[in-house]
Write a protein that holds these residues in place. Structure first.
Motif, short mmCIF file in Angstrom:
data_model
loop_
_atom_site.label_atom_id
_atom_site.label_comp_id
_atom_site.label_asym_id
_atom_site.label_seq_id
_atom_site.Cartn_x
_atom_site.Cartn_y
_atom_site.Cartn_z
N SER A 165 27.66 22.61 29.79
CA SER A 165 28.90 23.27 29.43
C SER A 165 29.37 22.94 28.02
N LEU A 166 28.65 22.04 27.31
CA LEU A 166 29.04 21.66 25.95
C LEU A 166 28.65 22.75 24.97
N PRO A 167 29.53 23.22 24.11
CA PRO A 167 29.18 24.27 23.15
C PRO A 167 28.08 23.81 22.19
N GLU A 168 27.21 24.72 21.85
CA GLU A 168 26.08 24.38 20.97
C GLU A 168 26.57 23.95 19.59
N GLU A 169 27.66 24.53 19.10
CA GLU A 169 28.18 24.16 17.78
C GLU A 169 28.63 22.71 17.75
N VAL A 170 29.25 22.26 18.85
CA VAL A 170 29.70 20.86 18.92
C VAL A 170 28.50 19.92 18.92
N LEU A 171 27.47 20.29 19.66
CA LEU A 171 26.26 19.46 19.72
C LEU A 171 25.56 19.41 18.36
N ILE A 172 25.58 20.51 17.62
CA ILE A 172 24.98 20.52 16.29
C ILE A 172 25.74 19.59 15.36
N ASN A 173 27.06 19.58 15.44
CA ASN A 173 27.85 18.67 14.61
C ASN A 173 27.55 17.21 14.95
N ILE A 174 27.36 16.92 16.22
CA ILE A 174 27.00 15.56 16.62
C ILE A 174 25.64 15.18 16.06
N PHE A 175 24.68 16.09 16.18
CA PHE A 175 23.35 15.84 15.63
C PHE A 175 23.39 15.64 14.12
N GLN A 176 24.24 16.38 13.46
CA GLN A 176 24.32 16.28 12.01
C GLN A 176 24.77 14.88 11.58
N ILE A 177 25.68 14.28 12.31
CA ILE A 177 26.11 12.92 12.01
C ILE A 177 24.95 11.94 12.16
N VAL A 178 24.16 12.13 13.21
CA VAL A 178 23.02 11.25 13.44
C VAL A 178 21.96 11.45 12.36
N VAL A 179 21.74 12.70 11.96
CA VAL A 179 20.73 12.99 10.93
C VAL A 179 21.12 12.34 9.60
N ILE A 180 22.39 12.35 9.26
CA ILE A 180 22.84 11.72 8.02
C ILE A 180 22.56 10.23 8.03
N GLN A 181 22.71 9.60 9.18
CA GLN A 181 22.53 8.16 9.27
C GLN A 181 21.08 7.75 9.52
N GLU A 182 20.38 8.51 10.39
CA GLU A 182 19.04 8.10 10.81
C GLU A 182 17.92 8.97 10.24
N GLY A 183 18.24 10.16 9.74
CA GLY A 183 17.21 11.06 9.26
C GLY A 183 16.83 12.09 10.32
N ALA A 184 16.27 13.20 9.85
CA ALA A 184 15.94 14.29 10.77
C ALA A 184 14.72 13.98 11.63
N VAL A 185 13.76 13.26 11.06
CA VAL A 185 12.53 12.90 11.77
C VAL A 185 12.53 11.40 12.01
N PRO A 186 12.26 10.95 13.24
CA PRO A 186 11.83 11.72 14.41
C PRO A 186 12.95 12.09 15.37
N PHE A 187 14.22 11.87 15.00
CA PHE A 187 15.32 12.07 15.95
C PHE A 187 15.36 13.49 16.50
N LEU A 188 15.33 14.50 15.62
CA LEU A 188 15.45 15.88 16.09
C LEU A 188 14.25 16.29 16.93
N CYS A 189 13.08 15.75 16.62
CA CYS A 189 11.89 16.07 17.42
C CYS A 189 12.04 15.52 18.84
N ARG A 190 12.60 14.33 18.96
CA ARG A 190 12.79 13.74 20.29
C ARG A 190 13.95 14.39 21.03
N ALA A 191 15.01 14.70 20.32
CA ALA A 191 16.17 15.33 20.96
C ALA A 191 15.82 16.71 21.49
N GLY A 192 14.93 17.41 20.81
CA GLY A 192 14.55 18.75 21.26
C GLY A 192 13.78 18.77 22.57
N ARG A 193 13.34 17.60 23.03
CA ARG A 193 12.57 17.53 24.28
C ARG A 193 13.44 17.16 25.49
#
Length: 495
Positions: free
Chosen positions: A148-176
């Motif tokens: 039930s969480l909106p996709e836009e909110v989840l993208i904003n959360i991911f963006q904070i993590v990407v700024i701190q940890e980087g896109a790889v491998p976080f986004l690859c693992r989150a997508g699974r």
């Protein structure tokens, strides 16, 4: 007759009195019987009460419960086989039935009384059932807690993590994790900046063919599925497949603006050739502590920025096999003598140096380079807006003196050297062999006929000469000359 009649009358009177008295006795007798009965009933009641109220028999104690009597034997009890016994009251079943009926009636009454509250509580129960059904369907579906969480909110959360940890491998693992996370992790806005670290290899071992194939497949998938909006790409500690990675990224990332290769080895000219063909938006190239193979390295319209050396890094590692360096630009360049020295301090085999547009490079900086056999020097200022504002320069003669034996092409267009310095520099060129110099571009300089005659007369292999916009030459001479015969005719005009 009279006596008999009197006796009869007396008898009749006696009978009548007896009858009347009999009637009175008959009426008194029932009253006495009822009184006796009442007295007997009272006596019986008193007798019964006296019996019930008798003291307990010695040897046990009686306790009255709801529907039974609890008899607890004492130490002097005559019942040696049991500790306690139960004796049900007479008529207990009737009492139970009566109580059960009473309870049933009470329950019925309660139902009728509480009918309205139950009807009011039905919607609440339905809501609770709906909520419970919702959780059940989620667990049965795919266990997504964030459905039930909106996709836009989840993208904003991911963006904070990407700024701190980087896109790889976080986004690859989150997508699974689930479909929702996969959709959010594939958003192009999260893939603007990507850094890919090295693939770990055990010491003393090389990558197996299967491992290399997996690496290439992963790069292909990332480039096709995630890198459509990539702008900043970095490779760190890669020893193999660097060329392949750069070729894939350059082909499928049209918005690539910055590229960084940190501690990478095995980079060849093929990778930079692909970048030149496809990466039209590239404006930053960082080759920090990376090894570039091949004799040629060309960077057009790139602004090299100097970076300080880190502590513990060997400062002797450079480009010992480099033969050609091109850092030409059509805009203002920030490249200085120090930057050029940091690039070429260990390149003694350099043959070609293209610095067109690099207005901050000086003659002293070029003279300090370790290369002793430079064949081509392109140093013209064609598109620089600061050409007319530059002051007069000196020191060109130090360069021609250093490379007169090997210099075949010299381009100093629009370089404002003094007439004396140009004349001295041309004299050093004449000291080389006749077939050495082949191309000379003096467009927009302060060259004079006196300084030009010795070069034209002695350099017999010269087949290109550019004298356009030379203000100190006659009007009929200011043009481009091609071929040895055309240049010999110029010699007659200068005399």
């Amino acid at each position: 007759m009279d006596a008999s009649e009197a006796e009869a009358s007396t008898q009749n009177q006696g009978k009548e009195e007896g009858a009347s008295s009999g009637q009175g006795d008959a009426g008194a007798k029932p009253k006495k019987a009822s009184l006796k009965r009442a007295a007997d009933a009272k006596a019986k009641k008193k007798h019964k009460k006296a019996r019930v109220s008798r003291p307990a028999r010695p040897g046990y104690t009686v306790h009255q419960g709801e529907d039974m009597l609890l008899v607890i034997s004492s130490s002097t009890s005559q019942y040696d086989g049991s500790v306690w016994t139960l004796k049900k009251k007479k008529g207990s079943k009737k009492k139970k039935l009566a109580k059960g009926k009473g309870k049933a009636s009470q329950v019925k009454k309660k139902k009728t009384v509480n009918a309205k509250p139950k009807l009011e509580s039905k919607p609440v129960i339905e809501k609770e059932e709906k909520v419970s059904n919702l959780f059940i369907t989620q667990e049965e579906d795919d266990h997504r807690w964030g459905q039930s969480l909106p996709e836009e909110v989840l993208i904003n959360i991911f963006q904070i993590v990407v700024i701190q940890e980087g896109a790889v491998p976080f986004l690859c693992r989150a997508g699974r994790v689930c479909r929702l996370w996969n959709a959010a992790a594939s958003s192009p806005i999260l893939w603007h900046r990507v850094t890919v670290g090295h693939c770990w290899i055990a010491p003393g071992r090389s990558q197996l063919p299967k491992t290399q194939k997996k690496i290439k497949d992963t790069l292909d998938w990332l480039a096709h599925s995630r890198f459509s909006q990539l702008r900043d790409f970095s490779l760190c500690h890669w020893t193999k497949n660097v060329d392949y990675a750069l070729e894939v990224v350059s082909q499928y990332c049209p918005h690539l603006c910055s590229l960084k290769l940190s501690y990478c080895t095995g980079v060849t000219a093929a990778a930079f050739h692909s970048l030149g063909l496809h990466s039209r938006s590239l404006h930053s190239l960082n080759l920090q502590y990376s090894e570039v193979r091949g004799p040629t390295f060309r960077m057009m319209n790139v602004q090299p920025l100097h970076k300080g050396m880190r502590f513990g890094i060997d400062p002797t590692s450079g480009f010992p096999l480099l033969e050609e360096l091109c850092i030409a630009t059509t805009s203002f360049s920030y490249l200085t003598d120090r930057d050029l020295r940091d690039i070429l301090f260990d390149s003694p085999k350099l043959r070609v140096l293209d610095l067109r547009g690099c207005s901050r490079i000086t003659s002293s900086g070029l003279a300090a380079l370790p290369c002793l056999e430079l064949e081509c020097l392109f140093w013209g200022q064609y598109f620089s807006s600061h050409v007319g504002l530059s002051s007069l320069k000196k020191g060109l003669h130090t360069l021609t003196q250093k490379w007169s034996r090997t210099l075949q092409q010299l381009d100093i267009a629009h370089q404002l050297f003094t007439e004396e310095d140009l004349e001295l520099a041309m004299s050093y060129l004449c000291q080389a062999e006749a077939d050495t110099l082949r191309s000379l571009n003096l467009s927009g300089t302060r060259i004079t006929p006196r300084a030009l005659r010795p070069v034209i007369g002695q350099m017999t292999a010269l087949d290109y000469l550019n004298l356009s916009s030379c203000r100190y030459l006659p009007r009929g001479v200011k043009r481009i000359y091609r071929g040895q015969e055309d240049i010999r005719q110029l010699l007659d005009k200068l005399e």
